[in-house]
Scaffold this active site. Structure first.
Site, PDB file in Angstrom:
ATOM      1  N   HIS A   1       0.833  -1.200   0.000  1.00 35.89           N
ATOM      2  CA  HIS A   1       0.000   0.000   0.000  1.00 35.89           C
ATOM      3  C   HIS A   1       0.872   1.255   0.000  1.00 35.89           C
ATOM      4  O   HIS A   1       1.489   1.596   1.006  1.00 35.89           O
ATOM      5  CB  HIS A   1      -0.946   0.003   1.203  1.00 35.89           C
ATOM      6  CG  HIS A   1      -1.955  -1.106   1.172  1.00 35.89           C
ATOM      7  ND1 HIS A   1      -1.788  -2.286   1.868  1.00 35.89           N
ATOM      8  CD2 HIS A   1      -3.120  -1.225   0.505  1.00 35.89           C
ATOM      9  CE1 HIS A   1      -2.813  -3.069   1.636  1.00 35.89           C
ATOM     10  NE2 HIS A   1      -3.640  -2.462   0.819  1.00 35.89           N
TER      11      HIS A   1
ATOM     12  N   HIS B   1      -5.231  -5.524  -6.370  1.00 39.12           N
ATOM     13  CA  HIS B   1      -5.097  -6.782  -5.641  1.00 39.12           C
ATOM     14  C   HIS B   1      -6.450  -7.245  -5.113  1.00 39.12           C
ATOM     15  O   HIS B   1      -7.447  -6.532  -5.186  1.00 39.12           O
ATOM     16  CB  HIS B   1      -4.059  -6.663  -4.518  1.00 39.12           C
ATOM     17  CG  HIS B   1      -4.363  -5.605  -3.503  1.00 39.12           C
ATOM     18  ND1 HIS B   1      -4.084  -4.267  -3.707  1.00 39.12           N
ATOM     19  CD2 HIS B   1      -4.914  -5.679  -2.276  1.00 39.12           C
ATOM     20  CE1 HIS B   1      -4.447  -3.568  -2.643  1.00 39.12           C
ATOM     21  NE2 HIS B   1      -4.965  -4.403  -1.758  1.00 39.12           N
TER      22      HIS B   1
ATOM     23  N   CYS C   1     -12.611  -6.253   7.071  1.00 38.81           N
ATOM     24  CA  CYS C   1     -12.052  -6.296   5.720  1.00 38.81           C
ATOM     25  C   CYS C   1     -10.767  -7.112   5.785  1.00 38.81           C
ATOM     26  O   CYS C   1     -10.186  -7.281   6.849  1.00 38.81           O
ATOM     27  CB  CYS C   1     -11.698  -4.897   5.221  1.00 38.81           C
ATOM     28  SG  CYS C   1     -13.059  -3.745   5.131  1.00 38.81           S
TER      29      CYS C   1
ATOM     30  N   HIS D   1      -7.646  -9.571   3.222  1.00 37.93           N
ATOM     31  CA  HIS D   1      -7.102 -10.109   1.979  1.00 37.93           C
ATOM     32  C   HIS D   1      -6.996 -11.620   2.116  1.00 37.93           C
ATOM     33  O   HIS D   1      -6.422 -12.098   3.093  1.00 37.93           O
ATOM     34  CB  HIS D   1      -5.709  -9.533   1.701  1.00 37.93           C
ATOM     35  CG  HIS D   1      -5.667  -8.046   1.691  1.00 37.93           C
ATOM     36  ND1 HIS D   1      -5.435  -7.301   2.828  1.00 37.93           N
ATOM     37  CD2 HIS D   1      -5.838  -7.162   0.679  1.00 37.93           C
ATOM     38  CE1 HIS D   1      -5.451  -6.017   2.510  1.00 37.93           C
ATOM     39  NE2 HIS D   1      -5.694  -5.902   1.221  1.00 37.93           N
TER      40      HIS D   1
ATOM     41  N   GLU E   1      -9.505 -10.176  13.968  1.00 38.21           N
ATOM     42  CA  GLU E   1      -9.739  -8.765  14.255  1.00 38.21           C
ATOM     43  C   GLU E   1     -10.775  -8.538  15.347  1.00 38.21           C
ATOM     44  O   GLU E   1     -10.665  -7.609  16.135  1.00 38.21           O
ATOM     45  CB  GLU E   1     -10.194  -8.027  12.987  1.00 38.21           C
ATOM     46  CG  GLU E   1      -9.130  -7.902  11.933  1.00 38.21           C
ATOM     47  CD  GLU E   1      -9.527  -6.970  10.799  1.00 38.21           C
ATOM     48  OE1 GLU E   1     -10.456  -6.153  10.996  1.00 38.21           O
ATOM     49  OE2 GLU E   1      -8.902  -7.052   9.731  1.00 38.21           O
TER      50      GLU E   1
ATOM     51  N   TYR F   1     -13.020  -0.997  -6.333  1.00 39.23           N
ATOM     52  CA  TYR F   1     -12.875   0.432  -6.050  1.00 39.23           C
ATOM     53  C   TYR F   1     -11.400   0.818  -5.996  1.00 39.23           C
ATOM     54  O   TYR F   1     -10.513  -0.027  -5.861  1.00 39.23           O
ATOM     55  CB  TYR F   1     -13.546   0.789  -4.713  1.00 39.23           C
ATOM     56  CG  TYR F   1     -12.720   0.390  -3.515  1.00 39.23           C
ATOM     57  CD1 TYR F   1     -11.937   1.321  -2.847  1.00 39.23           C
ATOM     58  CD2 TYR F   1     -12.686  -0.940  -3.075  1.00 39.23           C
ATOM     59  CE1 TYR F   1     -11.148   0.950  -1.765  1.00 39.23           C
ATOM     60  CE2 TYR F   1     -11.910  -1.320  -2.011  1.00 39.23           C
ATOM     61  CZ  TYR F   1     -11.150  -0.378  -1.360  1.00 39.23           C
ATOM     62  OH  TYR F   1     -10.352  -0.744  -0.304  1.00 39.23           O
TER      63      TYR F   1
ATOM     64  N   GLU G   1      -5.770   2.631  -1.923  1.00 37.63           N
ATOM     65  CA  GLU G   1      -6.344   1.289  -1.937  1.00 37.63           C
ATOM     66  C   GLU G   1      -6.822   1.045  -3.357  1.00 37.63           C
ATOM     67  O   GLU G   1      -7.427   1.936  -3.973  1.00 37.63           O
ATOM     68  CB  GLU G   1      -7.511   1.161  -0.954  1.00 37.63           C
ATOM     69  CG  GLU G   1      -7.095   0.862   0.465  1.00 37.63           C
ATOM     70  CD  GLU G   1      -6.584  -0.566   0.679  1.00 37.63           C
ATOM     71  OE1 GLU G   1      -6.292  -1.262  -0.318  1.00 37.63           O
ATOM     72  OE2 GLU G   1      -6.462  -0.968   1.839  1.00 37.63           O
TER      73      GLU G   1
ATOM     74  N   GLU H   1      -8.543  -2.257  -5.150  1.00 38.04           N
ATOM     75  CA  GLU H   1      -8.932  -3.629  -4.875  1.00 38.04           C
ATOM     76  C   GLU H   1     -10.133  -4.100  -5.691  1.00 38.04           C
ATOM     77  O   GLU H   1     -11.074  -3.339  -5.925  1.00 38.04           O
ATOM     78  CB  GLU H   1      -9.289  -3.776  -3.387  1.00 38.04           C
ATOM     79  CG  GLU H   1      -8.145  -3.480  -2.458  1.00 38.04           C
ATOM     80  CD  GLU H   1      -8.509  -3.592  -0.996  1.00 38.04           C
ATOM     81  OE1 GLU H   1      -7.593  -3.838  -0.190  1.00 38.04           O
ATOM     82  OE2 GLU H   1      -9.698  -3.451  -0.643  1.00 38.04           O
TER      83      GLU H   1
ATOM     84  N   TRP I   1     -14.675   2.927   0.645  1.00 42.03           N
ATOM     85  CA  TRP I   1     -15.176   1.659   0.099  1.00 42.03           C
ATOM     86  C   TRP I   1     -16.510   1.290   0.737  1.00 42.03           C
ATOM     87  O   TRP I   1     -17.413   0.804   0.058  1.00 42.03           O
ATOM     88  CB  TRP I   1     -14.151   0.536   0.241  1.00 42.03           C
ATOM     89  CG  TRP I   1     -13.743   0.204   1.647  1.00 42.03           C
ATOM     90  CD1 TRP I   1     -14.342  -0.676   2.495  1.00 42.03           C
ATOM     91  CD2 TRP I   1     -12.628   0.749   2.360  1.00 42.03           C
ATOM     92  NE1 TRP I   1     -13.682  -0.718   3.691  1.00 42.03           N
ATOM     93  CE2 TRP I   1     -12.616   0.138   3.638  1.00 42.03           C
ATOM     94  CE3 TRP I   1     -11.629   1.661   2.029  1.00 42.03           C
ATOM     95  CZ2 TRP I   1     -11.654   0.434   4.595  1.00 42.03           C
ATOM     96  CZ3 TRP I   1     -10.680   1.962   2.990  1.00 42.03           C
ATOM     97  CH2 TRP I   1     -10.690   1.361   4.255  1.00 42.03           C
TER      98      TRP I   1
END
Length: 195
Positions: free
Chosen positions: A23, A30, A65, A67, A85, A102, A111, A113, A157
């Site tokens: 980032h 990604h 959120c 990955h 989290e 976005y 960002e 993604e 987002w």
């Protein structure tokens, strides 16, 4: 070392990058995901990103959120990040926006993604990991929408996703499942692989 899956414009995986360094002001496209978590009363869990995070510190956003790892099914990634989290073991997870994408920028960090969006349910209250989450709160979905769409303290987002989610219907529990065929190829290849 945690990686993100790099994508070409079709959503096909083209490599990996170190999550800690990917980032920047020119973040490559990604694969990611967003999840909206609801309790049995229909309340939505909104979370505030930890103040120490590199991207969007202190910003309020959807529940979780993250990955997916290479070879990891999206729903498994959602469960893993919710546990890490928020200390939550999710119940049902349902894909609702398979092709959300976005790009956003804040303070020189971008960002970029392809970010399928999921609906999930849970029976417990969160126990946030302070390295990831500053704060959480349960709110009625309608009041969350009204606040998030008019307040810059919410992630870009999330605000874009709300516009697409509200088109699915006013009641999140009745949102239809998204078609997995709409997932980026990097995600759908794992989702459709035999167990």
């Amino acid at each position: 070392m945690e990686h993100v899956i790099l994508l070409d414009e079709s959503g096909t995986a083209i490599g990996l990058a170190d999550k800690q360094t990917v980032h920047t002001d020119s973040t490559p496209l990604h694969l990611a995901f967003s999840c909206y978590i609801f309790d049995s009363a229909g309340r939505f869990l909104v979370s505030q990103r930890a103040l120490a995070k590199k991207t969007w510190p202190g910003i309020w956003t959807n529940s979780v959120c993250g990955h997916p790892a290479q070879g990891e099914a999206m729903t498994d990634a959602v469960r893993r990040r919710a546990r890490f989290e928020l200390g939550l073991d999710l119940g049902e997870i349902r894909l609702v926006l398979p092709s959300f994408r976005y790009r956003a920028e804040l303070d020189g960090i971008v960002e970029n993604e392809m970010c399928p969006v999921f609906h999930a349910t849970v029976d417990d209250d969160p126990a946030p990991n302070p390295d990831e989450v500053e704060s959480t709160r349960w709110v009625p979905w309608e009041s969350f929408i009204a606040t998030a769409l008019t307040d810059d303290a919410y992630s870009p987002w999330c605000r874009l996703q709300i516009a697409e989610l509200t088109a699915l219907g006013a009641t999140p529990a009745s949102w239809p499942a998204g078609d997995p065929a709409g997932l980026p190829p990097a995600a759908s290849a794992v989702e459709s692989a035999p167990a």
